[in-house]
Write an enzyme that holds these catalytic residues in place. Structure first.
Site, PDB file in Angstrom:
ATOM      1  N   HIS A   1       0.881  -1.170   0.000  1.00 26.18           N
ATOM      2  CA  HIS A   1       0.000   0.000   0.000  1.00 26.18           C
ATOM      3  C   HIS A   1       0.916   1.216   0.000  1.00 26.18           C
ATOM      4  CE1 HIS A   1      -2.447  -2.975   2.282  1.00 26.18           C
ATOM      5  NE2 HIS A   1      -3.486  -2.395   1.736  1.00 26.18           N
TER       6      HIS A   1
ATOM      7  N   ASP B   1       2.436   2.031   3.273  1.00 24.39           N
ATOM      8  CA  ASP B   1       3.333   1.024   3.862  1.00 24.39           C
ATOM      9  C   ASP B   1       4.772   1.453   3.579  1.00 24.39           C
ATOM     10  OD1 ASP B   1       1.073  -0.549   4.224  1.00 24.39           O
ATOM     11  OD2 ASP B   1       1.478  -1.829   2.490  1.00 24.39           O
TER      12      ASP B   1
HETATM   13  C1  XUL Z   1      -7.764  -6.761   3.904  1.00 24.53           C
HETATM   14  C2  XUL Z   1      -6.916  -7.112   2.744  1.00 24.53           C
HETATM   15  C3  XUL Z   1      -6.022  -6.040   2.245  1.00 24.53           C
HETATM   16  C4  XUL Z   1      -5.873  -6.015   0.755  1.00 24.53           C
HETATM   17  C5  XUL Z   1      -5.086  -4.843   0.235  1.00 24.53           C
HETATM   18  O1  XUL Z   1      -8.565  -7.783   4.370  1.00 24.53           O
HETATM   19  O2  XUL Z   1      -6.934  -8.221   2.284  1.00 24.53           O
HETATM   20  O3  XUL Z   1      -4.793  -6.207   2.856  1.00 24.53           O
HETATM   21  O4  XUL Z   1      -5.266  -7.177   0.287  1.00 24.53           O
HETATM   22  O5  XUL Z   1      -5.595  -3.630   0.625  1.00 24.53           O
END
Ligand code: XUL
Ligand code: CO
Length: 441
Positions: free
Chosen positions: A106, A109
């Site tokens: 993300h 992150d």
């Molecule tokens: C949340 C989830 C996230 C997504 C990316 O349940 O799976 O980590 O993969 O935002």
């Protein structure tokens, strides 16, 4: 492989190697021989294993009842740029020691969010440049990037589906920067997980407007990224609930309906996650079969739920029957379209040794390797495929074929039924199928 940063973070650990199933070394792969060919491809090519930046380098084990238990040296510097660079050093050391080729992230992150859009943009640019240098020397790549449009309190009522246009505009700003970062890092795909795209109460929610807004937002993101030269696939990651009571990307079938309805199906495919499938009261195999049969099986977030607890525990995968059945579907639809296997999984809060994060990934990787080897043998050496095909045999010729090809009318079915009488009972042989799976694991 040489380490990239000057400081070694995972000092107790060396590179993880394949040693075969007779090895007693807990820090070796027993089944994952990356260059082994299974069903025409190496395991490395089939899986494209990725480390999730958020769980492995950001999440410290905090839960609603207490703070984190894992202390990350790289998160200590108060200067955000310094902390982000140290985190990237640790991440690249970890990824290369595991022998992985990919990671997923993300936006925030990679580096802490700034206090304005321009500060966030400049921080992201700085860390993207730094990571790009590390990518060059290590060969590690980005499987996908995404924007965290769910943690900041401004998104408490949703991001793209927020009833306030000003919040939607902020989500747009954030996704623009996350797309820029993903493209600059050579990301192969881009993910939308609709963390708070849904509702807590229907009483205050206009579903139709919110879905229209979501489609509008996704089209704008697609157009922007394509305009910047992005050639990869966009993935929607279904999840039925948590954090919201109901999330619009409920499951694969719901997402496919949505993408088709809004004309997005050419650019978007699906990123499925085991624990999201089970939260939707499905199996992962079901979700993969729905996506695969629609040409939408894009990528996988690997983890598992807990069989007794209902929530998204994101544990590392270790259930061979579950993953072997998933790998049967995987091979049946020719693997993933552009994606890979991202370990969206976290070690338990009381797993506090440095080695635990290695054991976790090794276990997950070996579970997938062992499962695809078993699934391939089931398809190539057992009766499995033939038994399945035989169940549909009556559609391969005569009236059954005419039916499949649209040459019959309802009245013809009446005449055929009247002429043939009561059908014989044909066993579905479920237990036999289940035994085949166990036999080959
Ligand atoms: C949340 C989830 C996230 C997504 C990316 O349940 O799976 O980590 O993969 O935002
Ligand atoms: Co996920």
């Amino acid at each position: 492989m040489a380490l990239i940063g000057d400081k070694e973070y995972f000092k107790e650990l060396k590179e993880i190697k394949y040693e075969g199933k007779e090895s007693d070394n807990p820090l070796a792969y027993k089944y994952y021989d990356a260059e082994r060919i299974v069903a025409g491809k190496t395991l490395r090519e089939h899986f494209k294993f990725a480390v999730a930046y958020w769980h492995s380098f950001c999440g410290t084990g905090a839960d609603p009842f207490g703070p984190g238990t894992q202390i990350y040296e790289w998160d200590i510097p108060s200067d955000p740029i310094m902390a982000a660079k140290e985190k990237a050093d640790a991440a690249f050391e970890f990824i290369t020691k595991l022998g992985f080729d990919y990671f997923c992230f993300h936006d925030y992150d990679l580096i802490r969010e700034g206090s304005s859009w321009s500060e966030s943009e400049s921080r992201l640019n700085t860390i993207v440049d730094y990571i790009n240098q590390k990518k060059k020397t290590s060969g590690v790549k980005v499987l996908w990037g995404t924007a965290n449009c769910f943690a900041n309190p401004r998104y408490m009522n949703g991001a793209a589906t927020n009833p306030d246009f000003n919040v939607v505009a902020n989500a747009g700003a954030q996704v623009k920067l996350a797309l820029d970062a993903t493209i600059a890092l050579g990301g192969e795909n881009y993910v939308f997980w609709g963390g708070r795209e849904g509702y807590m109460s229907l009483l205050n929610t206009d579903i139709k407007r919110e879905l229209d807004h979501m489609a509008q937002f996704l089209s704008m993101a697609r157009d922007y990224a394509r305009g910047q030269g992005f050639k990869g696939t966009f993935f929607i990651e279904p999840k039925p609930m948590e954090p919201m009571k109901h999330q619009y990307d409920f499951d694969a079938a719901t997402v496919i309906g949505f993408l088709n309805q809004y004309g997005l199906a050419d650019d978007f495919k699906i990123n499925l996650e085991f624990n999201h499938a089970t939260l939707a009261s499905h199996t992962m195999q079901h979700e993969m079969a729905v996506a695969g049969s629609n040409g939408m099986l894009g990528s996988i977030d690997a983890n598992r739920g807990d069989y007794q607890n209902g929530w998204d525990t994101d544990q590392f995968p270790n259930n061979l029957v579950e993953v072997t059945e998933a790998m049967l579907v995987f091979l049946q639809y020719g693997g993933l379209q552009g994606g890979g296997i991202n370990f969206d999984a976290k070690i338990r809060r009381n797993s506090t040794d440095q080695k635990d994060i290695f054991y976790a990934h090794i276990g997950g990787v070996d579970t997938f390797a062992r499962s695809i080897i078993a699934a391939d043998k089931i398809i190539s050496s057992s009766d499995y495929q033939k038994l399945r095909d035989d169940r549909y045999h009556s559609f391969d010729s005569a009236s059954g074929k005419d039916f499949e090809e649209g040459r019959l009318q309802l009245k013809d079915l009446f005449d055929i039924a009247a002429a043939h009488g009561e059908p014989q009972r044909i066993s579905g042989r479920q237990e036999y199928f289940e035994n085949i799976v166990n036999q080959y694991i």
